[in-house]
Enzyme design. Structure first.
Site, PDB file in Angstrom:
ATOM      1  N   GLU A 134       0.157 -12.479  -1.730  1.00 49.14           N
ATOM      2  CA  GLU A 134      -1.273 -12.534  -2.054  1.00 49.14           C
ATOM      3  C   GLU A 134      -1.578 -13.775  -2.882  1.00 49.14           C
ATOM      4  O   GLU A 134      -0.834 -14.100  -3.817  1.00 49.14           O
ATOM      5  CB  GLU A 134      -1.686 -11.282  -2.842  1.00 49.14           C
ATOM      6  CG  GLU A 134      -1.586 -10.009  -2.020  1.00 49.14           C
ATOM      7  CD  GLU A 134      -2.037  -8.772  -2.798  1.00 49.14           C
ATOM      8  OE1 GLU A 134      -2.596  -8.902  -3.910  1.00 49.14           O
ATOM      9  OE2 GLU A 134      -1.822  -7.665  -2.281  1.00 49.14           O
ATOM     10  N   GLU A 165      -9.008 -10.122   3.435  1.00 51.28           N
ATOM     11  CA  GLU A 165      -9.367  -8.745   3.067  1.00 51.28           C
ATOM     12  C   GLU A 165     -10.666  -8.714   2.279  1.00 51.28           C
ATOM     13  O   GLU A 165     -10.860  -9.505   1.332  1.00 51.28           O
ATOM     14  CB  GLU A 165      -8.233  -8.099   2.240  1.00 51.28           C
ATOM     15  CG  GLU A 165      -8.609  -6.680   1.782  1.00 51.28           C
ATOM     16  CD  GLU A 165      -7.450  -5.835   1.284  1.00 51.28           C
ATOM     17  OE1 GLU A 165      -6.283  -6.306   1.326  1.00 51.28           O
ATOM     18  OE2 GLU A 165      -7.714  -4.694   0.856  1.00 51.28           O
ATOM     19  N   SER A 207       0.851  -1.194   0.000  1.00 51.08           N
ATOM     20  CA  SER A 207       0.000   0.000   0.000  1.00 51.08           C
ATOM     21  C   SER A 207       0.887   1.244   0.000  1.00 51.08           C
ATOM     22  O   SER A 207       0.416   2.350  -0.298  1.00 51.08           O
ATOM     23  CB  SER A 207      -0.930   0.002   1.225  1.00 51.08           C
ATOM     24  OG  SER A 207      -0.201  -0.279   2.405  1.00 51.08           O
ATOM     25  N   ASP A 260       5.449  -7.009   2.622  1.00 52.03           N
ATOM     26  CA  ASP A 260       4.735  -7.485   1.435  1.00 52.03           C
ATOM     27  C   ASP A 260       5.703  -7.785   0.311  1.00 52.03           C
ATOM     28  O   ASP A 260       6.574  -6.953   0.004  1.00 52.03           O
ATOM     29  CB  ASP A 260       3.811  -6.370   0.923  1.00 52.03           C
ATOM     30  CG  ASP A 260       2.362  -6.627   1.244  1.00 52.03           C
ATOM     31  OD1 ASP A 260       1.992  -7.774   1.549  1.00 52.03           O
ATOM     32  OD2 ASP A 260       1.584  -5.660   1.188  1.00 52.03           O
ATOM     33  N   LYS A 308       4.792 -11.398   3.186  1.00 52.85           N
ATOM     34  CA  LYS A 308       3.372 -11.641   2.888  1.00 52.85           C
ATOM     35  C   LYS A 308       3.175 -11.755   1.381  1.00 52.85           C
ATOM     36  O   LYS A 308       3.714 -10.959   0.613  1.00 52.85           O
ATOM     37  CB  LYS A 308       2.497 -10.514   3.451  1.00 52.85           C
ATOM     38  CG  LYS A 308       1.008 -10.690   3.094  1.00 52.85           C
ATOM     39  CD  LYS A 308       0.113  -9.854   3.965  1.00 52.85           C
ATOM     40  CE  LYS A 308      -0.022  -8.410   3.541  1.00 52.85           C
ATOM     41  NZ  LYS A 308      -0.538  -8.195   2.173  1.00 52.85           N
TER      42      LYS A 308
END
Ligand code: KIV
Length: 264
Positions: A115, A182, A46, A84, A113
């Site tokens: 996704e 999320e 982000s 991330d 992390k």
């Protein structure tokens, strides 16, 4: 205060202790969060939006995440640091993913992390096998914005719901120590949280997750390009900063700053 380790995080699930997580991207903010007692700092991609001003997270590079990781890890003594892995740093090959996870650890990350669910299970396993803890991330996964057709709640339909439950289980089986859920309905997050023995960390996923994560700029009112429904703003720092800057401008223009006490 004591250093948070992966063992503490796993213990919290067993004890049913709720787990707060915030993002940070720079030294000063990490130091504030760490001193305030946040147990886990996420260096989220982000950063590409709230720090760098991009429209989405897709342009964030590994070098940029490495830079943020070095800064945050210097500011944090006790928080567990998760970084991330950005888009393209783990999807192309498992070899790439392992090497890039290793670079982030060398920069100060204690876990990475990624996704995705079933499709990246082998990658998660390979990184875990080299001794690097992995946090999963399923549901609304911002790096797949184009495939999702925008930032949309996931798991509303029966088929998607089942897929997300399977994804969560697969991520756990691949060895992840926790998983971000999320943008999914609260009852689905509850079901996944009850089914898994690893920590679920929710964002826009209701109150039943083991932990919650928010982007620090949202919490502090520093980013208002988008304001998702799930965000709780705890302070309006944009307003406080604007007013301080206006005062400074006025002081300089009127010759009130610097005064004698600020001069040599
Ligand atoms: O990039 C990020 O900050 C994240 C969290 C919001 C979960 O992935």
């Amino acid at each position: 205060m004591k250093k948070t380790t992966i063992l503490d995080i796993m213990k919290m699930k067993k004890e049913g202790t709720k787990f707060p997580v915030l993002t940070a991207y720079d030294y000063s903010m990490a130091k504030i969060l760490d001193e305030a007692g946040i147990p886990l700092i996420l260096i989220g991609d982000s950063a590409g939006m709230v720090f760098a001003g991009n429209e989405n997270t897709l342009t964030v590079t590994l070098d940029e995440m490495r830079y943020h990781t070095r800064a945050v890890s210097k500011g944090s003594k006790n928080a567990f640091i998760v970084t991330d892995m950005p888009f393209l740093s783990y999807q192309v090959s498992i070899e790439d993913a392992k090497r890039n996870a290793g670079f982030l650890v060398q920069d100060g990350a204690e876990a990475v992390k990624l996704e995705g669910g079933t499709s990246i299970a082998d990658t998660i396993k390979a990184i875990v096998d080299m001794g690097v803890p992995v946090m999963g991330h399923i549901g609304l996964t911002p790096q797949s914005i184009h495939a999702m057709g925008g930032y949309k709640i996931q798991g509303r339909e029966k088929k998607q719901r089942k897929r997300l439950i399977d994804d969560a289980r697969t991520v756990e089986d691949a060895g992840a120590f926790s998983i971000v859920l999320e943008g999914i309905p609260a009852d689905l997050a509850k079901e996944i949280t009850e089914k898994l023995s690893i920590q679920t960390i929710g964002i826009g996923a209701g109150p039943h997750c083991d932990g919650q994560v928010l982007v620090i700029h949202d919490v502090l009112g520093l980013y208002d390009n988008i304001k998702p429904k799930f965000v709780k703003r705890y302070v309006d720092l944009k307003k406080a900063i604007s007013s301080a800057v206006n005062e400074y401008i006025d002081d300089v223009k009127r010759g009130r700053f610097p005064s004698k006490e600020h001069s040599f």
